[in-house]
Design a protein around this motif. Structure first.
Motif, mmCIF file in Angstrom:
data_model
loop_
_atom_site.group_PDB
_atom_site.id
_atom_site.type_symbol
_atom_site.label_atom_id
_atom_site.label_comp_id
_atom_site.label_asym_id
_atom_site.label_seq_id
_atom_site.Cartn_x
_atom_site.Cartn_y
_atom_site.Cartn_z
ATOM 1 N N GLY A 143 -21.902 -2.479 -27.133
ATOM 2 C CA GLY A 143 -20.620 -2.936 -27.676
ATOM 3 C C GLY A 143 -19.807 -1.847 -28.344
ATOM 4 O O GLY A 143 -18.587 -1.764 -28.154
ATOM 5 N N ALA A 144 -20.452 -0.992 -29.114
ATOM 6 C CA ALA A 144 -19.721 0.069 -29.809
ATOM 7 C C ALA A 144 -19.109 1.049 -28.817
ATOM 8 O O ALA A 144 -17.954 1.464 -28.972
ATOM 9 C CB ALA A 144 -20.653 0.807 -30.773
ATOM 10 N N GLU A 145 -19.864 1.387 -27.775
ATOM 11 C CA GLU A 145 -19.359 2.316 -26.758
ATOM 12 C C GLU A 145 -18.217 1.687 -25.971
ATOM 13 O O GLU A 145 -17.217 2.339 -25.670
ATOM 14 C CB GLU A 145 -20.491 2.743 -25.811
ATOM 15 C CG GLU A 145 -21.539 3.606 -26.459
ATOM 16 C CD GLU A 145 -22.631 2.823 -27.178
ATOM 17 O OE1 GLU A 145 -22.519 1.592 -27.358
ATOM 18 O OE2 GLU A 145 -23.620 3.474 -27.571
ATOM 19 N N ALA A 146 -18.365 0.398 -25.650
ATOM 20 C CA ALA A 146 -17.306 -0.300 -24.910
ATOM 21 C C ALA A 146 -16.028 -0.385 -25.751
ATOM 22 O O ALA A 146 -14.921 -0.197 -25.237
ATOM 23 C CB ALA A 146 -17.778 -1.697 -24.516
ATOM 24 N N ARG A 148 -10.514 1.269 -26.919
ATOM 25 C CA ARG A 148 -9.491 1.783 -27.846
ATOM 26 C C ARG A 148 -8.800 3.011 -27.264
ATOM 27 O O ARG A 148 -7.584 3.167 -27.384
ATOM 28 C CB ARG A 148 -10.117 2.120 -29.196
ATOM 29 C CG ARG A 148 -10.365 0.921 -30.082
ATOM 30 C CD ARG A 148 -10.736 1.315 -31.498
ATOM 31 N NE ARG A 148 -11.945 2.126 -31.561
ATOM 32 C CZ ARG A 148 -13.176 1.642 -31.627
ATOM 33 N NH1 ARG A 148 -13.367 0.339 -31.655
ATOM 34 N NH2 ARG A 148 -14.217 2.454 -31.687
ATOM 35 N N CYS A 149 -9.572 3.873 -26.623
ATOM 36 C CA CYS A 149 -8.996 5.081 -26.035
ATOM 37 C C CYS A 149 -8.005 4.723 -24.927
ATOM 38 O O CYS A 149 -6.890 5.244 -24.887
ATOM 39 C CB CYS A 149 -10.112 5.974 -25.491
ATOM 40 S SG CYS A 149 -9.514 7.522 -24.778
ATOM 41 N N MET A 196 -2.180 3.713 -23.274
ATOM 42 C CA MET A 196 -1.237 2.810 -22.607
ATOM 43 C C MET A 196 -0.129 2.348 -23.549
ATOM 44 O O MET A 196 0.781 1.643 -23.133
ATOM 45 C CB MET A 196 -1.981 1.583 -22.070
ATOM 46 C CG MET A 196 -3.021 1.917 -21.014
ATOM 47 S SD MET A 196 -2.338 2.650 -19.526
ATOM 48 C CE MET A 196 -1.474 1.255 -18.859
ATOM 49 N N ALA A 197 -0.201 2.735 -24.815
ATOM 50 C CA ALA A 197 0.819 2.347 -25.785
ATOM 51 C C ALA A 197 2.158 2.958 -25.378
ATOM 52 O O ALA A 197 2.196 3.925 -24.610
ATOM 53 C CB ALA A 197 0.414 2.830 -27.173
ATOM 54 N N GLU A 210 -15.540 9.082 -23.981
ATOM 55 C CA GLU A 210 -15.861 7.695 -24.299
ATOM 56 C C GLU A 210 -16.472 6.989 -23.094
ATOM 57 O O GLU A 210 -17.411 6.205 -23.227
ATOM 58 C CB GLU A 210 -14.605 6.942 -24.767
ATOM 59 C CG GLU A 210 -14.080 7.411 -26.099
ATOM 60 C CD GLU A 210 -13.149 8.623 -26.004
ATOM 61 O OE1 GLU A 210 -13.015 9.214 -24.911
ATOM 62 O OE2 GLU A 210 -12.568 8.984 -27.040
ATOM 63 N N PHE A 211 -15.932 7.275 -21.912
ATOM 64 C CA PHE A 211 -16.467 6.669 -20.699
ATOM 65 C C PHE A 211 -17.912 7.120 -20.461
ATOM 66 O O PHE A 211 -18.778 6.317 -20.112
ATOM 67 C CB PHE A 211 -15.610 7.016 -19.474
ATOM 68 C CG PHE A 211 -16.172 6.450 -18.207
ATOM 69 C CD1 PHE A 211 -15.991 5.122 -17.886
ATOM 70 C CD2 PHE A 211 -16.909 7.243 -17.353
ATOM 71 C CE1 PHE A 211 -16.537 4.596 -16.725
ATOM 72 C CE2 PHE A 211 -17.451 6.732 -16.188
ATOM 73 C CZ PHE A 211 -17.265 5.396 -15.876
#
Length: 74
Positions: A26-29, A34-35, A40-41, A54-55
């Protein structure tokens, strides 16, 4: 052919355990999500390898979970 029932029982047991093992990632996902979301913001640009670190952490966690499922480890 009756010996296959035991094999399929073990396979089903491992497959049932897989979602619980993935839940440990969960933490990695969340970090990967978030990245991607940040890129995409408005004004952001998603580019190849932007979230590679992160991936890779998420992929490593999934691989470890799959290995535990296959070996029946805890």
């Amino acid at each position: 052919m009756s010996g296959n029932g035991a094999v399929w029982g073990r396979v089903r047991s491992r497959l049932r355990a897989f979602p619980d093992r993935l839940a440990a990632c969960g933490a990695e996902a969340a970090a990967y999500g978030r990245c991607v979301q940040a890129s995409m913001a408005p004004g952001g640009r998603l580019r190849k390898d932007l979230c590679a670190q992160e991936f890779e952490a998420l992929r490593s966690c999934f691989v470890a979970a799959a290995k535990k499922t296959l070996t029946g480890g805890h």
